[in-house]
Scaffold this active site. Structure first.
Site, PDB file in Angstrom:
ATOM      1  N   HIS A   1      -2.593  -0.559  -3.330  1.00  0.00           N
ATOM      2  CA  HIS A   1      -3.557   0.253  -3.144  1.00  0.00           C
ATOM      3  C   HIS A   1      -3.164   1.898  -3.800  1.00  0.00           C
ATOM      4  CE1 HIS A   1      -4.561  -2.327   0.755  1.00  0.00           C
ATOM      5  NE2 HIS A   1      -5.028  -2.700  -0.120  1.00  0.00           N
TER       6      HIS A   1
ATOM      7  N   ASP B   1      -4.687  -4.538   5.812  1.00  0.00           N
ATOM      8  CA  ASP B   1      -5.065  -5.589   4.533  1.00  0.00           C
ATOM      9  C   ASP B   1      -3.911  -6.412   4.423  1.00  0.00           C
ATOM     10  OD1 ASP B   1      -6.456  -6.595   2.513  1.00  0.00           O
ATOM     11  OD2 ASP B   1      -5.690  -4.998   0.990  1.00  0.00           O
TER      12      ASP B   1
ATOM     13  N   SER C   1       0.846  -1.241   0.028  1.00  0.00           N
ATOM     14  CA  SER C   1       0.028   0.126  -0.124  1.00  0.00           C
ATOM     15  C   SER C   1       0.850   1.177  -0.057  1.00  0.00           C
ATOM     16  CB  SER C   1      -0.931  -0.082   1.345  1.00  0.00           C
ATOM     17  OG  SER C   1      -1.776   0.775   1.276  1.00  0.00           O
TER      18      SER C   1
END
Ligand SMILES: C[S@@+](CC[C@H](N)C(=O)[O-])C[C@H]1O[C@@H](n2cnc3c(N)ncnc32)[C@H](O)[C@@H]1O
Lengths: 205, 275
Positions: free
Chosen positions: A55, A148, A28
């Site tokens: 992400h 996540d 991310s």
């Protein structure tokens, strides 16, 4: 089951009986830089497919594959629905879709609800990949500011796969690797250079 | 490797649903449906998928309760604005040459795509000559589509999408807001037929000039995708248009040769003149 000597140091010897078949990466915040330390180091004939969830704000996402395709010896693409997973290809999840692995070794996309506020979700990719590749999977969690991927990596370990996590003290954002290590204490915590080395070593006979 | 017990159970559950209720999910892409069925198992407090199957077989109300797990109902007005922009700029000029039009929106879900088309066609002066067929297998979704009421929180995104699609007026011309909800103008659906139709089991029902089937095929395996695309080929008039979701492709279908790329990036295809 393969014999895995659980270890957190790269220098320890890891004995595995199954050949690796695929790599999944979840990343991310700070991800472009982290991936730049790994993907361009892999040779054109690298034999494993690599599936990646990063992400990013939706508009940036679609240029990521192109960006790495220019920098890497490997072929880098944004995943199309139901395409065959080819060795030595790198597939990024497209913006706003989950990326899943089918048992016939094809990619699937889905626009179902975000998981932990993320679509694509690292957990969804890792869980479906663990289901298909089992012991043949290498799961990697890099820098990021959210949890996540932790549940997904745990599933990779549960199915007998190998888990590599960027050292939180070296990560641009430590929350994601920390969450992953908390849920999978047996994961190997490494620097980006060590992770790149491990990917090469994993395919040496 | 022997198949996992869970995978066997899921196959059996889908077979049971087909035999008992004639909903055919057997050709769906397993990775996603498996995730959702395991969620259903947990939601209905079942220990195993087999226990869930037991409930589904013996309680007809369970089929309705299972549909939200078996289908994915995520949609937006003017989702992927560039798709609608391409329809507006590239497809509409062709459609304008026909005195009357039929457009099939397959897998229309809760209706967002239908209202997008209706608004676009009204803005482009095609609305009055067009008949829309909006089909889905999910009754609740069809009912919501027919009602055309969406939460006001979503309007900001819809408005932005509409603008990016090249929208002419203001989206607010097409709905009235009250009590936290936006109700779309009912004249937008006067030429729309909403009906239950499955791409997995039903046949072609009309000749159409355009089919839009977006984010439905991703839930199918290649074989079922092929069935659906072959239906679209059968329904489309010569030189008719087929629009897919932004990551869906005709590439793997046996009917691919019947089409040419029309707007490549927007996944809009045109049926060939002779096929
Ligand atoms: C993710 S929604 C797509 C909504 C809309 N087309 C869009 O792109 O925003 C998928 C829809 O496909 C429907 N569907 C699933 N299987 C189907 C089938 N066999 N035949 C027709 N529709 C189906 C689902 O019920 C759901 O409403």
């Amino acid at each position: 089951m393969s014999t895995v000597m659980k270890s957190r140091k790269a220098s320890d010897i890891i004995v595995r009986h199954t050949e690796p078949e695929a790599v999944v990466i979840g990343v991310s915040a700070g991800g472009l830089k982290a991936l730049s330390a790994i993907l361009p180091t892999l040779p054109a004939d690298y034999p494993l497919p690599i599936m990646i969830v990063i992400h990013l704000p939706p508009d940036r996402n679609s240029v990521v594959a192109k960006l790495f395709d220019d920098k890497c010896a490997l072929t880098v693409r944004e995943a199309d629905d139901k395409e065959d997973i080819l060795p030595g290809y790198v597939y990024f999840a497209p913006p706003d879709y989950h990326l899943l692995i089918e048992s016939d070794r094809r990619l699937s996309l889905s626009s179902e609800e975000p998981v932990l506020f993320s679509r694509p979700s690292v957990d969804v990719l890792f869980e479906t990949a663990a289901d298909v590749y089992g012991e043949g999977l290498i799961g990697i969690i890099l820098t990021g500011a959210n949890p996540d991927g932790a549940a997904g990596l745990k599933q990779v370990v549960k199915e007998g796969g190998r888990a590599l996590v960027q050292r939180p003290d070296q990560a641009y954002a430590s929350a994601m690797p920390e969450a992953a290590l908390a849920m999978s204490p047996q994961a190997e915590s490494l620097t980006l250079e060590q992770i790149a080395d491990e990917l090469i070593k994993a395919v040496q006979v | 490797m022997p198949p996992k017990t869970e995978d066997i159970e899921i196959r059996l559950l889908l077979e049971a649903i087909f035999r008992k209720y004639h909903y055919d999910f057997r050709g769906y892409a397993m990775a996603s449906i498996k995730r959702r069925l395991l969620q259903a198992r947990d939601h209905f407090n079942c220990q195993t998928v087999s226990a869930l199957q037991d409930m589904v077989l013996h309680d007809p109300g369970m089929m309705t309760a299972m549909l939200p797990y078996l289908t994915v109902q995520v949609s937006e007005l003017f989702r992927d604005p560039l798709y609608f922009k391409a329809i507006r700029e590239k497809v509409v000029p062709h459609l304008k040459t026909y005195p009357s039009l039929k457009v099939w929106i397959a897998g229309s879900s809760t209706g967002e795509e239908v209202y997008s088309f209706a608004i676009l066609f009204r803005e482009e002066g095609l609305f009055e000559r067009t008949m829309f067929y909006a089909t889905d297998i999910n009754h609740d979704a069809l009912k919501k589509a027919e009602a055309g009421v969406y939460s006001l929180e979503r309007i900001k995104l819809f408005t932005e999408n509409h603008r990016l699609s090249g929208g002419k007026g203001s989206l607010s011309d097409y709905y009235t807001a009250a009590y936290g909800a936006a109700s779309f103008d009912k004249t937008l659906r006067k030429n729309v037929v909403f009906s239950d139709h499955s791409l997995a089991t039903d046949a072609v029902f009309a000749e159409t000039h355009m089919v839009s089937c977006r984010n439905v095929l991703i839930y199918f395996d290649r074989e079922l995708q092929d069935r659906a695309i072959t239906l679209f080929k059968g329904s489309l008039a010569r030189k008719g248009f087929l629009g897919l979701g932004s990551k869906e492709t005709l590439r793997f279908s046996s009917s691919a040769d019947a089409f040419t790329d029309f707007a490549h990036d927007e996944r809009i295809y045109q049926k060939r003149d002779v096929t």
